[in-house]
Design a protein around this motif. Structure first.
Motif, PDB file in Angstrom:
ATOM      1  N   MET A  96       0.508  -1.024  -0.358  1.00  9.92           N
ATOM      2  CA  MET A  96      -0.114  -0.151   0.065  1.00  9.92           C
ATOM      3  C   MET A  96       0.592   1.354  -0.057  1.00  9.92           C
ATOM      4  O   MET A  96       0.674   2.355  -0.416  1.00  9.92           O
ATOM      5  CB  MET A  96      -1.153   0.145   1.132  1.00  9.92           C
ATOM      6  N   ILE A  97       2.337   1.358   0.467  1.00 11.18           N
ATOM      7  CA  ILE A  97       3.111   2.449   1.162  1.00 11.18           C
ATOM      8  C   ILE A  97       3.623   2.595  -0.418  1.00 11.18           C
ATOM      9  O   ILE A  97       3.837   3.357  -1.258  1.00 11.18           O
ATOM     10  CB  ILE A  97       3.552   1.859   2.056  1.00 11.18           C
ATOM     11  N   THR A 112      -6.044  -3.703  -1.807  1.00  8.93           N
ATOM     12  CA  THR A 112      -7.390  -3.659  -0.737  1.00  8.93           C
ATOM     13  C   THR A 112      -8.071  -4.002  -0.865  1.00  8.93           C
ATOM     14  O   THR A 112      -9.321  -4.251  -0.252  1.00  8.93           O
ATOM     15  CB  THR A 112      -7.170  -2.316   0.026  1.00  8.93           C
ATOM     16  N   ALA A 113      -8.986  -4.089  -2.163  1.00 11.05           N
ATOM     17  CA  ALA A 113     -10.677  -3.855  -2.100  1.00 11.05           C
ATOM     18  C   ALA A 113     -11.399  -4.777  -2.296  1.00 11.05           C
ATOM     19  O   ALA A 113     -12.132  -5.337  -1.412  1.00 11.05           O
ATOM     20  CB  ALA A 113     -11.238  -3.497  -4.040  1.00 11.05           C
ATOM     21  N   GLU A 114     -10.632  -6.242  -1.599  1.00  9.24           N
ATOM     22  CA  GLU A 114     -11.505  -7.216  -1.129  1.00  9.24           C
ATOM     23  C   GLU A 114     -11.482  -7.240  -0.171  1.00  9.24           C
ATOM     24  O   GLU A 114     -12.055  -8.127   0.183  1.00  9.24           O
ATOM     25  CB  GLU A 114     -10.775  -8.786  -1.592  1.00  9.24           C
ATOM     26  N   MET A 115     -11.060  -6.779   1.353  1.00  8.48           N
ATOM     27  CA  MET A 115     -10.948  -6.914   1.990  1.00  8.48           C
ATOM     28  C   MET A 115     -12.051  -5.099   2.679  1.00  8.48           C
ATOM     29  O   MET A 115     -12.055  -5.150   4.341  1.00  8.48           O
ATOM     30  CB  MET A 115      -9.399  -7.333   2.827  1.00  8.48           C
ATOM     31  N   LEU A 116     -11.399  -4.220   1.755  1.00 10.01           N
ATOM     32  CA  LEU A 116     -12.029  -2.681   2.757  1.00 10.01           C
ATOM     33  C   LEU A 116     -12.775  -2.127   1.611  1.00 10.01           C
ATOM     34  O   LEU A 116     -13.020  -2.127   0.820  1.00 10.01           O
ATOM     35  CB  LEU A 116     -10.992  -1.744   2.413  1.00 10.01           C
ATOM     36  N   GLY A 117     -13.618  -1.770   2.179  1.00  8.28           N
ATOM     37  CA  GLY A 117     -14.360  -1.082   1.422  1.00  8.28           C
ATOM     38  C   GLY A 117     -14.372   0.099   1.221  1.00  8.28           C
ATOM     39  O   GLY A 117     -13.358   0.378   1.334  1.00  8.28           O
ATOM     40  N   SER A 118     -15.624   1.006   0.552  1.00  8.19           N
ATOM     41  CA  SER A 118     -14.917   2.424  -0.459  1.00  8.19           C
ATOM     42  C   SER A 118     -14.423   2.900   0.004  1.00  8.19           C
ATOM     43  O   SER A 118     -13.299   3.821   0.557  1.00  8.19           O
ATOM     44  CB  SER A 118     -15.495   2.803  -1.521  1.00  8.19           C
ATOM     45  N   ASP A 119     -14.962   3.572   1.585  1.00  2.28           N
ATOM     46  CA  ASP A 119     -14.819   4.305   2.882  1.00  2.28           C
ATOM     47  C   ASP A 119     -13.558   4.360   3.666  1.00  2.28           C
ATOM     48  O   ASP A 119     -12.940   5.072   3.567  1.00  2.28           O
ATOM     49  CB  ASP A 119     -15.724   4.592   3.725  1.00  2.28           C
TER      50      ASP A 119
END
Length: 162
Positions: A96-97, A112-119
């Protein structure tokens, strides 16, 4: 053809911190330090400022840690400070960094899309972006010692309380 043991070993191998770019490795080590400080009720900012020579970067990294703590769906896995291997979450932090430092929002979202929502992705991306921007500022020069030591107010504390 690759032997099944070799294939499985490659799939489950934990990357080494030595294999990361400098920004990713420093972020992972700083995260480990922040976790240790939290467990001991200490503020990590003074040590991060000493390492980076920049109070703003230290404060913004603390905000990164808080954002991850609030947004991550499960407890963030952190390896012990002396461990040369990364947890999978730490490896993801390094990725991510890297994406944020390149301004690669699509790459960040890919990781990150599989585990985190857009917000949640937006919050963490912006926190990392602000941290990296502060790190890019030239380190601040140490201030001259004060003529008299400044005393904390009675009952005051320099510990960060979330």
């Amino acid at each position: 053809m690759m032997e099944i043991r070799t294939l499985i070993g490659r799939l489950i191998a934990q990357p080494s911190i030595r294999d990361l770019p400098a920004d990713g490795a420093q972020a992972v080590l700083a995260l480990r330090y922040c976790i240790l400080c939290r467990r001991r009720g200490r503020d990590p900012v003074p040590e991060l400022e000493r390492r980076w020579g920049n109070i703003l970067a230290a404060r913004r990294y603390r905000l990164v840690v808080e954002a991850i703590g609030q947004c991550w769906p499960d407890p963030f896995a952190v390896a012990p400070p002396c461990c040369p291997r990364l947890s999978f979450d730490e490896a993801l932090l390094a990725a991510m960094i890297g994406a944020v430092s390149r301004g690669d929002r699509a790459g960040f979202d890919y990781h990150t899309a599989e585990m985190l929502g857009s917000d949640a992705r937006e919050i963490i991306f912006i926190a990392l972006e602000n941290f990296l921007r502060a790190r890019a500022v030239a380190p601040m020069q140490p201030q001259q010692p004060a003529a008299r030591p400044v005393q904390a107010p009675p009952g005051g504390s320099n510990h960060f309380r979330p």
